[in-house]
Design a protein around this motif. Structure first.
Motif, PDB file in Angstrom:
ATOM      1  N   UNK A  82       5.347   5.438  -1.751  1.00 45.22           N
ATOM      2  CA  UNK A  82       6.003   5.034  -3.527  1.00 45.22           C
ATOM      3  C   UNK A  82       4.880   4.919  -4.650  1.00 45.22           C
ATOM      4  N   UNK A  83       3.562   4.807  -4.544  1.00 48.59           N
ATOM      5  CA  UNK A  83       2.176   5.018  -5.678  1.00 48.59           C
ATOM      6  C   UNK A  83       2.473   5.819  -6.143  1.00 48.59           C
ATOM      7  N   UNK A  84       2.137   6.103  -6.752  1.00 51.09           N
ATOM      8  CA  UNK A  84       0.952   7.535  -7.636  1.00 51.09           C
ATOM      9  C   UNK A  84      -0.113   8.103  -6.864  1.00 51.09           C
ATOM     10  N   UNK A  85      -1.240   8.566  -7.437  1.00 49.69           N
ATOM     11  CA  UNK A  85      -2.061   9.334  -7.100  1.00 49.69           C
ATOM     12  C   UNK A  85      -3.254   8.322  -7.434  1.00 49.69           C
ATOM     13  N   UNK A  86      -2.463   7.209  -9.074  1.00 50.81           N
ATOM     14  CA  UNK A  86      -4.107   6.867  -9.391  1.00 50.81           C
ATOM     15  C   UNK A  86      -3.810   5.369  -8.530  1.00 50.81           C
ATOM     16  N   UNK A  87      -2.566   4.735  -7.668  1.00 51.85           N
ATOM     17  CA  UNK A  87      -2.403   3.767  -7.088  1.00 51.85           C
ATOM     18  C   UNK A  87      -1.450   3.159  -7.831  1.00 51.85           C
ATOM     19  N   UNK A 103       0.534  -1.098   0.054  1.00 50.43           N
ATOM     20  CA  UNK A 103       0.148  -0.583  -0.039  1.00 50.43           C
ATOM     21  C   UNK A 103       0.818   1.533   0.487  1.00 50.43           C
ATOM     22  N   UNK A 104       2.166   0.813   0.472  1.00 47.84           N
ATOM     23  CA  UNK A 104       2.755   2.610   0.317  1.00 47.84           C
ATOM     24  C   UNK A 104       3.715   2.438  -1.166  1.00 47.84           C
ATOM     25  N   UNK A 127       7.596   3.667 -11.984  1.00 48.39           N
ATOM     26  CA  UNK A 127       8.476   2.961 -13.137  1.00 48.39           C
ATOM     27  C   UNK A 127       8.664   0.995 -13.106  1.00 48.39           C
ATOM     28  N   UNK A 128       7.019   1.184 -12.185  1.00 47.37           N
ATOM     29  CA  UNK A 128       7.284  -0.407 -12.634  1.00 47.37           C
ATOM     30  C   UNK A 128       8.627  -1.349 -11.725  1.00 47.37           C
ATOM     31  N   UNK A 129       9.155  -0.578 -10.911  1.00 44.70           N
ATOM     32  CA  UNK A 129      10.168  -1.368 -10.511  1.00 44.70           C
ATOM     33  C   UNK A 129       9.901  -2.538  -9.736  1.00 44.70           C
ATOM     34  N   UNK A 130      10.878  -3.304  -8.749  1.00 48.85           N
ATOM     35  CA  UNK A 130      10.392  -4.630  -7.749  1.00 48.85           C
ATOM     36  C   UNK A 130      10.404  -3.950  -6.304  1.00 48.85           C
ATOM     37  N   UNK A 131       9.766  -2.849  -6.500  1.00 49.02           N
ATOM     38  CA  UNK A 131       9.597  -2.360  -5.089  1.00 49.02           C
ATOM     39  C   UNK A 131      10.246  -1.890  -3.571  1.00 49.02           C
ATOM     40  N   UNK A 132      11.598  -2.264  -4.876  1.00 42.76           N
ATOM     41  CA  UNK A 132      12.741  -1.594  -3.427  1.00 42.76           C
ATOM     42  C   UNK A 132      13.354  -0.479  -3.434  1.00 42.76           C
ATOM     43  N   UNK A 133      12.951   0.752  -4.729  1.00 45.77           N
ATOM     44  CA  UNK A 133      13.761   1.747  -4.876  1.00 45.77           C
ATOM     45  C   UNK A 133      12.920   2.667  -5.041  1.00 45.77           C
ATOM     46  N   UNK A 134      12.617   4.195  -4.528  1.00 47.14           N
ATOM     47  CA  UNK A 134      11.730   4.667  -4.641  1.00 47.14           C
ATOM     48  C   UNK A 134      11.495   6.114  -5.801  1.00 47.14           C
TER      49      UNK A 134
END
Length: 551
Positions: free
Chosen positions: A411-416, A352-353, A420-427
């Motif tokens: 680290x999400x955009x306003x549209x959720x 969610x973050x 950059x569709x990263x692996x969810x490690x860096x922001x």
């Protein structure tokens, strides 16, 4: 510190592709710092300037590598060490880590050997040293000898007239003033003082002044910024620089903060300084064309939340100065990667973050929670509570699930979605260092410190902040309200320690969990804690320096 004392200055030039969020038209090859390279073209100088900005964003030349020898690169990124020094010893944060020095930062029991203190000190002076070298080389440059740039056939290189070199020099002077302000705020007036005028070679810098609260460093930063906001300065006009680069708005904001805190820095009140600060701040507000960001793009998040999300460049109407992030090319363990990941743990939903997992480090004190919830249905209240496995009270600072989690940074955009569709490690979330809401609250504080009451204009600005937050309005404003409201509006943004000291609440007359090392807190501590110690390693290296009182 050998970088400073032996004048082995880093001339590492940083690829502008590492700042793609704001410099996406530039594609400059980094210059190898190990080569004896002639730096003489606009391309070279702009690459160096980019390195100076990257010093605030990255840990080193290649994102994750470290500029500071012998230090953990991720733990010594500029904003990470700055944020720790500003937030750990306040009513906003308790950290759960037991790494060397971390508990002492939360407990306010640090020493001159604390690695967190050393990391902040060295990062400040690395940045100052790199900037001095840029300015030293620029002093030898004859602008009329430089060729203009031309766009190539693909339009990849922008046209630069030679006078833009003067703008780059002004930007570098701002960045140096920004770091010297941090040195003054954290360590006081007895810190080493070096500029581009000092000789290259083996020499030991003298302190700015002999007293820890004194005028020398304050006056230097003030005079630099007064020049940069003047008509003579080539610093870009307010809101005329690329996002992430300095302009006169950033200089006016920093100068206003310097004047607002002058009683702390100088040790006494100076007639006319509050008035000067208010004058500069009014110019910033009236001429800047800034506006509060009040309308989010979707209903998923509030306008306030959007300021701290992965597409927060869209909130630029409110931003006065911003440090850029990019998960593709700025991969390190500092910046907003740290702010987001370190604030997530236990049963909190990391997805969610906008990241895959948290580090279980930082959470809110009960004092902060109470202050945040005081104003009624406030959009700024973003906590992980009991339903996410967190308790409000903290008996054990090392237990992450004691203390509400803070979900402000995302680290999400306003549209959720992820940017950059990263692996969810860096922001990708940028850092709004200075923003308009801060300026509005500062204006009200200037009024109170000068006249004892708030003008109708400043009251309107404060009302606008509360309206955006959907918080209960107030009929009157005093200094106690300003301090509390700054805590609600600016929490976890790296302002709290400086604010508490200015209001006389940092060491005295205020209590929070683990202040002084006690779970219930110690209301009154020694005032010497308002300054950090000059690191023992530097005192040993430079006999011209002396320690701050109490250490």
């Amino acid at each position: 510190m050998k970088v400073i004392y032996k004048s082995i200055y880093i001339v590492a030039l940083f690829s502008a592709t590492l700042l793609t969020s704001c410099l996406n038209r530039l594609d400059l090859d980094p210059i190898d710092p190990n080569e004896d390279t002639n730096i003489s073209t606009p391309e070279d100088y702009f690459a160096y300037l980019t390195k100076l900005y990257a010093g605030l964003s990255n840990t080193g030349q290649n994102g994750g590598d470290g500029d500071l020898g012998g230090a953990d690169p991720g733990a010594t990124q500029y904003w990470r060490v700055f944020w720790n020094a500003q937030e750990f010893p306040t009513d906003e944060v308790v950290n759960s880590w037991t790494d060397e020095g971390a508990p002492d930062m939360s407990y306010m029991t640090w020493s001159a050997n604390n690695p967190f203190v050393l990391g902040m000190y060295n990062r400040i002076y690395y940045q100052i040293s790199a900037t001095n070298e840029f300015l030293r080389k620029s002093a030898d440059l004859k602008l009329e000898d430089l060729p203009d740039w031309k766009e190539d056939e693909n339009g990849d290189k922008p046209v630069y007239a030679t006078e833009e070199q003067e703008q780059w020099i002004a930007e570098a002077r701002y960045l140096r003033a920004y770091s010297y302000w941090h040195a003054l705020d954290f360590f006081g007036n007895k810190v080493p003082f070096v500029t581009e005028e000092d000789p290259i070679g083996s020499f030991m810098p003298m302190p700015a002044g002999t007293d820890e609260r004194g005028p020398e460093l304050f006056n230097y930063v003030m005079e630099e910024l007064e020049y940069l906001v003047s008509a003579e300065s080539k610093l870009p006009a307010i809101r005329q620089a690329w996002l992430g680069r300095a302009d006169k708005g950033a200089a006016l904001m920093l100068l206003s903060k310097l004047y607002l805190n002058h009683e702390v820095y100088l040790g006494n009140k100076v007639a006319g300084y509050y008035e000067k600060g208010r004058e500069h701040l009014s110019r910033l507000i009236n001429e800047g064309g800034y506006s509060l960001y009040t309308q989010a793009e979707t209903e998923n998040y509030s306008a306030y939340q959007s300021l701290f999300m992965a597409d927060n460049e869209k909130t630029a109407s409110e931003v006065i100065f911003m440090i850029m992030s990019d998960s593709r090319s700025m991969r390190h363990w500092g910046g907003t990667t740290y702010l987001i990941a370190a604030g997530i743990g236990g049963d909190m939903d990391a997805q969610a973050q906008g990241i895959n997992s948290g580090w279980g480090g930082n959470r809110a004190t009960p004092t902060m929670v109470d202050n945040m919830e005081l104003r009624g249905g406030d959009d700024r209240v973003m906590f992980a509570r009991e339903d996410e496995g967190q308790s409000k009270e903290i008996d054990n600072s090392a237990e992450f699930q004691q203390g509400y989690g803070v979900k402000k940074w995302n680290n999400l955009q306003q549209n959720g979605t992820k940017k950059n569709e990263t692996e969810g490690v860096f922001t990708d979330t940028n850092i709004p260092v200075f923003r308009l809401a801060d300026a509005y609250l500062m204006l009200a504080e200037f009024d109170l410190r000068i006249e004892g009451s708030v003008s109708g204009v400043a009251k309107t600005y404060v009302d606008a902040i509360l309206e955006r937050a959907d918080a209960n309005p107030v009929s009157s404003i005093n200094l106690d309200f300003i301090l509390d409201e700054r805590g609600r509006e600016l929490y976890w943004e790296g302002h709290r320690r400086t604010d508490l000291i200015r209001f006389g609440k940092y060491t005295k007359d205020m209590n929070w969990s683990f202040k002084g090392g006690s779970p219930s807190g110690v209301p009154n501590l020694s005032d010497h804690l308002e300054l950090y110690p000059i690191p023992a390693a530097d005192l040993g290296a430079n006999t011209n320096l002396s320690q701050n009182a109490g250490y």
